[in-house]
Scaffold this active site. Structure first.
Site, PDB file in Angstrom:
ATOM      1  N   ALA A   1      32.544  15.017  24.268  1.00 50.92           N
ATOM      2  CA  ALA A   1      31.033  14.580  23.782  1.00 50.92           C
ATOM      3  C   ALA A   1      30.628  13.092  24.119  1.00 50.92           C
ATOM      4  O   ALA A   1      29.422  13.325  24.860  1.00 50.92           O
ATOM      5  CB  ALA A   1      31.028  14.698  22.133  1.00 50.92           C
TER       6      ALA A   1
ATOM      7  N   ASP B   1      39.569  14.353  33.248  1.00 50.60           N
ATOM      8  CA  ASP B   1      39.813  14.969  31.997  1.00 50.60           C
ATOM      9  C   ASP B   1      40.653  16.211  32.173  1.00 50.60           C
ATOM     10  O   ASP B   1      40.441  17.056  33.297  1.00 50.60           O
ATOM     11  CB  ASP B   1      38.499  15.519  31.348  1.00 50.60           C
TER      12      ASP B   1
ATOM     13  N   ARG C   1      27.395  20.051  21.064  1.00 52.18           N
ATOM     14  CA  ARG C   1      27.377  18.485  21.298  1.00 52.18           C
ATOM     15  C   ARG C   1      27.665  17.997  22.533  1.00 52.18           C
ATOM     16  O   ARG C   1      27.508  16.674  22.773  1.00 52.18           O
ATOM     17  CB  ARG C   1      28.512  17.811  20.158  1.00 52.18           C
TER      18      ARG C   1
ATOM     19  N   LYS D   1      36.589  20.739  32.655  1.00 54.88           N
ATOM     20  CA  LYS D   1      35.600  19.912  32.031  1.00 54.88           C
ATOM     21  C   LYS D   1      34.954  18.884  33.144  1.00 54.88           C
ATOM     22  O   LYS D   1      33.701  18.754  33.258  1.00 54.88           O
ATOM     23  CB  LYS D   1      35.926  19.197  30.698  1.00 54.88           C
TER      24      LYS D   1
ATOM     25  N   ASP E   1      40.547  10.231  22.674  1.00 52.79           N
ATOM     26  CA  ASP E   1      40.600  10.728  21.178  1.00 52.79           C
ATOM     27  C   ASP E   1      42.028  10.424  20.597  1.00 52.79           C
ATOM     28  O   ASP E   1      42.324  10.886  19.742  1.00 52.79           O
ATOM     29  CB  ASP E   1      39.784  12.053  20.885  1.00 52.79           C
TER      30      ASP E   1
ATOM     31  N   CYS F   1      60.454  18.379  -0.404  1.00 54.07           N
ATOM     32  CA  CYS F   1      60.785  18.903  -1.549  1.00 54.07           C
ATOM     33  C   CYS F   1      59.286  19.166  -2.231  1.00 54.07           C
ATOM     34  O   CYS F   1      59.025  20.229  -2.835  1.00 54.07           O
ATOM     35  CB  CYS F   1      61.435  18.113  -2.651  1.00 54.07           C
TER      36      CYS F   1
END
Length: 1132
Positions: free
Chosen positions: A557, A583, A594, A607, A655, A711
């Protein structure tokens, strides 16, 4: 805005911003207006201790009470990866969360998302089960909440389709607004293309609205986009819920504003001029905000409630020891309380905070004694806002600011915008760029119009006027995003609207060295697409932009918005320019709301490749290259130090904490400027790292990973986060790990010998025994699993620890953080029970390659024939009560059993290998995918059934998806604003600015419509070897000997001695010791004779061209370890 420097702010800003839901940023009615915020707001924001998620922070009145619920950084450094924290905003990973959010209240989903805990994906009443809307908008739904259901039925007018209007319209179309009407009577000109990213060269001469309509219609086929070129008549305006005016003369603003106020139509003015912007909102005199808070209602697990007047509620600490997040006056309800059941379902009662773990409530003296369990949950109340019409607000402005110090500047800008309107009426044009006479005339008009208290800042007015003819894409992005968020507030009733004016400027750009000397000739129009930018920075600067070499890491984004802005700016648009975008991810459906560079046809495409092609369409001159690589240790041979050194800057849109920290370390080492951006929901930040000037960003604080004690998950869950994590573990243990083990068993003849005797072999045999023949077998398996998890396991636990069990005389076992569970009885007519069977059977069938069936009636018929044996408790079974590691029980327990088990498995494998119908691999492992509806169906049902066992309030489908999928709330408005702010810093870097006071670290909260921009902390210095060093200093040497080969270790030692006078006692590369003066003479001689490359090769280190060596010198202080300049060596 005035610059402020604060190292503490920067430090806090590095902190990971985590689960969006855990600290509701609840704006108070007393937001900052005319008169400013309370002083605490300035201190909190400047110190970086504003509304941090999820743990809250120091009070930020303008952000609202709950913005300050625990210590931490308001600006999000990263987005949560722990349960409830959020998964990646992009595909390169995810940002860890320091803690999970508090449990959701009964009927309360994230950000007000509905209440249905079952299969319906409820969004405030609008069920989205099975629809195409939820996958596309899920990240946005977590921001806008239940009000998002109103978007498809809304109609918005956007008037003015230059840069700001284009940004507003784009955000609304991507967000899914039902009908967006574009109005503009002007024709597209060449200069529009410096800021209007929807236009192409073929659109020149056409109407702006019509040309923009074609581009916007492609963004979201679910939105009706229309163009209107007529006048804004009252009859035309009456059909809209929201009217947005950009680029409108004041007379039109007043006329339309009066009509909208009278008709109850929300009215917004958004205007940008050069380096400044203005935003105004009038939502009427009685606008009701249904959900003013950001995030989930505050909740806490109950540990004890006293009988008294008033009663005192003791809340449990969370896994990270934080107390509750309530404030005095919060209204709360109770659920799941055992013993003092009178509290369950009561009307909301106010609380008074006693301390971090205790609350005071109403009279409980007549109630039954508290036994255990329970959840106390905040009830959020609607708020009403009252706005003045523009004609009154213009004269009596309420200006929202982040700190009182900003108010005089904003008042001066208010007067400057009014004066600009007057100048335009008078001259029929805007002031010419850098024309002193025009700027002085605007100042005269501002003096005559200024009626605000306090002096007029004449320098601000002059600076504003001198570049007011300019058009900058980054400024339009910021203001357009803010305006679009206000539109969404008007439609959804989510978040308090702006009250009523906001001013933004980046006039510090005019303080750049040499900028003040620009003349009218330098900034005159050239007939270029960049004329709007030239009007501000001059033609010479535009040429500098063309030569830039930039790396954008991440095309999610923020990356899309950065690339869009770079294309408009003309960055790397020259023959020697270069824009690299990398990317690893591919386009997904959930990106489309977005990430504006992608369309439905791009799903599953890389991308970076799609984004680069989009940049080329926007500006064919930009020299953009797409990579599909991760920037990390594995790609250091591709992205060497020389690669980074030749860059003019790096823009990080990552990110993950790890990836961002690595990138920052590389940029620091290579002295490359870095702009780091992050968002979560409506909050975001931009941090600038400028060589020699600013403090390096440094590693973010290490967050919690969202893990819980074993637990707690297995036997004593207290919150919905615990049951959701248990459900995630169930998913992996049922549908992934067994299939992987069986496939390995079938493919690897040595599998049996490699496995220790015990559970793994038994699980392989169990998986083979359970292989289904058909769909009916899958349903029967799911029914048996249901019985085992939700009845038998609970009954066994209660057999060992009955409800009346005591740990010692008078001390009940089931008390405090242990809630006594109860077994469930299967009911095929119960939706949640059937949801579990359907999802579990479907996944089990998928693992075993059996065709599934979705017919619920047919499944119910199969279930009617399932007969299960009655539960028989196991005696002597031990259940651990602590987190101390225990040895797994060995299965089988003796040699005979092991032999039988091995023989069974060998025979099974032989039979399967010999069967012609056997497929390879035998089973299909299923990895959890947050965007797979069946996966979330299983998680939701499995978690809610376990929650029912323990009296925990269930979570709806969307809430379960967010928490279990670790999804980051995300929305186009925040990413657009953050990218715009980052690109303003790019201008300064391209200019070569060496004045720290010109740079800004930025933080925004669009839910509160607040923005804080502060000067970055300066680069720290230290003393070493008798002189002062900057944190950016380093020792660089070309480690090539006279023979052209890598230097010997002795040559490096000699270089340090001759160059700096330092006698080295130890030299290391990472953990590899290259030289140690304390070694014996023979070893030292051998070390000194070794070449650097040979030493590292012998140590098994991969071949590298760039080395960072650590050295220790004689007389060095013990504390000097982290404060010496690094030694960087370049090998041949």
């Amino acid at each position: 805005m005035p610059s402020q420097s604060s190292s503490s702010w920067h430090s806090a800003a590095r902190t990971s911003c985590a689960a969006h839901s855990a600290a509701s940023s609840r704006p108070s009615a007393a937001s900052a207006r005319h008169g400013g915020c309370q002083p605490a707001a300035t201190a909190a924001m400047a110190a970086g201790t504003g509304a941090r998620l999820p743990e809250g922070a120091e009070p930020l009145p303008a952000l609202g009470a709950a913005a300050a619920r625990t210590p931490g950084a308001w600006p999000p450094r990263a987005v949560g990866r722990g349960l409830g924290g959020g998964a990646s905003e992009r595909g390169l990973g995810a940002w860890p969360a320091p803690s999970p959010p508090p449990p959701c209240a009964v009927g309360a989903g994230p950000c007000g998302l509905g209440s249905s805990p079952g299969r319906g994906r409820s969004v405030g009443g609008a069920v989205m089960a099975g629809s195409e809307e939820e996958p596309r908008y899920s990240r946005q739904l977590y921001v806008l909440g239940g009000g998002a259901r109103r978007l498809p039925g809304s109609a918005v007018l956007v008037s003015g389709l230059r840069g700001t209007g284009a940004q507003v319209a784009t955000a609304l179309v991507l967000a899914g607004t039902g009908r967006v009407v574009l109005h503009d009577c002007g024709a597209v000109c060449t200069a529009d293309r410096t800021h209007q990213f929807l236009l192409e060269e073929s659109d020149l001469g056409q109407n702006r609205a019509k040309a923009s309509q074609r581009a916007l219609a492609e963004l979201n086929p679910r939105v009706v986009v229309e163009a209107h070129v007529g006048e804004l008549s009252e009859a035309f305006l009456a059909s809209f819920q929201v009217v947005v005016l950009t680029e409108s003369p004041l007379e039109e603003q007043l006329r339309v504003g009066d009509f909208c106020h009278a008709q109850g139509i929300c009215f917004i003015v958004a205007d940008t001029k050069g380096l400044a912007g203005q935003l105004f909102c009038d939502f009427g005199e009685h606008f009701v905000v249904d959900d003013p808070a950001e995030g989930d209602p505050v909740s806490a697990a109950v540990e004890h409630i006293s009988q008294g007047n008033p009663g005192v509620v003791t809340c449990m600490g969370t896994e990270n020891s934080h107390g509750h997040l309530f404030h005095d006056g919060d209204l709360v309800t109770f659920s799941g309380v055992q013993g003092m059941t009178e509290l369950n379902g009561q009307e909301p009662v106010p609380v008074r905070v006693l301390d971090a773990f205790r609350l005071e409530i109403s009279d409980t003296s007549s109630f039954s004694p508290y036994r255990c369990g329970g959840l106390v949950s905040q009830v959020q109340q609607p708020q009403e806002c009252s706005h003045k019409p523009l004609c009154r607000a213009l004269e009596e402005p309420k200006i929202q600011v982040a700190s009182p110090e900003d108010l005089p500047r904003s008042r001066s800008l208010h007067a400057a915008f009014r004066a600009l309107h007057a100048f335009r009426r008078e001259r029929g044009r805007l002031p010419r760029p850098r024309a002193p006479a025009d700027a002085e005339r605007v100042l005269e008009l501002a003096r005559s119009l200024a009626a605000q208290p306090g002096p007029l800042d004449e320098d601000i007015v002059r600076a504003f006027a001198s570049v007011s003819a300019g058009d900058l894409c980054p400024v339009a992005a910021v203001l357009g995003a803010l305006a679009a968020q206000e539109v969404l507030k008007a439609i959804t009733g989510k978040f308090l609207p702006l009250d009523q004016w906001l001013y933004f400027d980046a006039l510090e750009c005019l303080a750049l060295a040499g900028a003040a000397q620009l003349t009218e000739t330098d900034c005159a129009p050239r007939g270029s697409r960049y004329d709007g930018q030239i009007a501000v920075f001059g033609a010479g600067f535009q040429e500098e932009l063309r030569h830039q070499k930039y790396l954008v890491v991440g095309a999610g984004a923020i990356g899309c918005e950065l690339l869009k802005n770079f294309a408009m700016m003309g960055l790397a648009a020259g023959p020697d320019g270069e824009l690299i975008v990398t990317d690893m991810d591919t386009v997904a459906l959930s990106n489309l709301h977005r990430q504006l560079l992608y369309r439905s046809a791009d799903i599953s495409e890389p991308k970076s490749v799609v984004a680069a092609a989009a940049v080329q369409r926007m500006n064919p001159d930009v020299r953009v290259t797409a990579h599909q690589n991760q920037v990390g240790p594995a790609t250091e041979m591709l992205y060497k130090d020389n690669f980074f050194r030749h860059l003019d800057g790096v823009a990080s849109a990552l990110d993950t904490i790890e990836a961002r920290t690595y990138l920052e370390r590389r940029c620091l080492r290579c002295r490359t400027p870095l702009l780091d951006s992050g968002t979560e929901g409506t909050r975001g930040n931009v941090l600038a790292m400028v060589p020699s000037l600013t403090e390096p960003l440094g590693p973010a604080s290490t967050p919690r990973d969202g893990s819980f004690p074993i637990c707690t998950l297995r036997h004593f869950p207290r919150t919905i986060q615990h049951t959701l994590q248990w459900a995630r573990d169930e998913f992996e243990g049922l549908f992934q790990l067994p299939a992987e083990q069986v496939n390995q068993f079938m493919e690897d003849p040595a599998f049996l010998e490699q496995q220790p005797p015990g559970k793994a072999l038994e699980q392989v045999r169990e998986s083979l025994r359970e292989r289904p023949r058909d769909w009916q077998d899958c349903v029967r398996w799911a029914r048996r699993r249901w019985q085992r998890c939700y009845h038998d396991a609970i009954a066994q636990l209660l057999h060992i620890y009955p409800p009346e069990h005591e740990t010692s005389p008078g001390v009940p076992f089931w008390a405090g953080d242990r809630s006594c569970p109860h077994p469930l009885t299967f009911n095929p007519d119960n939706d949640t029970h059937l949801d579990y069977i359907l999802a579990a059977a479907h996944l089990f069938a998928q693992v075993h390659r059996v065709p599934p069936c979705r017919d619920r009636a047919a499944i119910q018929a199969i279930l009617c024939d399932v007969v299960l044996p009655p539960f028989a408790p196991q005696e002597g079974l031990q259940i651990p009560l602590t987190e101390e590691p225990t040895e797994e029980a060995q299965v089988p327990t003796d040699h005979r059993q092991l032999t039988e088990l091995t023989q069974d498995l060998v025979q099974w494998r032989q039979e399967l290998v010999g069967d012609e119908d056997t497929q390879a691999p035998l089973m299909k492992p299923i990895h959890f995918e947050k965007d797979n509806d069946v996966h979330i169906d299983f998680i939701t049902a499995a978690s809610n059934l376990r929650a029912e066992n323990y009296g925990i309030s269930p979570a709806n489908w969307l809430t379960s998806k967010r928490i279990a999928g670790r999804i980051v709330p995300a929305i186009i408005t925040t990413t657009a604003a953050v990218a715009g702010l980052a690109c303003l810093e790019v201008y300064k870097l391209v200019w070569g600015c060496q004045d720290l006071s010109c740079y800004r670290n930025s933080n925004i909260s669009l839910s509160a419509c607040l923005m804080l921009r502060v000067q970055p902390p300066p680069a720290p210095t230290y003393r070493y070897g008798g002189r002062e060093w900057s944190c950016w200093d380093r020792l660089e040497m070309r480690a090539v000997g006279a023979d052209g080969q890598a230097m010997k270790v002795q040559e490096v030692l000699d270089w340090l001695q001759s160059t700096h006078g330092w006698t080295v006692t130890m030299l290391l590369c990472g953990d590899i010791v290259l030289y140690d003066s304390k070694a014996d003479a023979e070893t030292r001689a051998w070390q000194q004779a070794q070449r650097l490359s040979k030493s590292l090769e012998d140590a098994g280190m991969p071949q590298q061209q760039d080395l960072e060596l650590l050295y220790i010198c004689e007389g060095e202080d013990a504390e000097a370890e982290d404060t010496r300049p690094p030694l960087l060596c370049s090998l041949p």
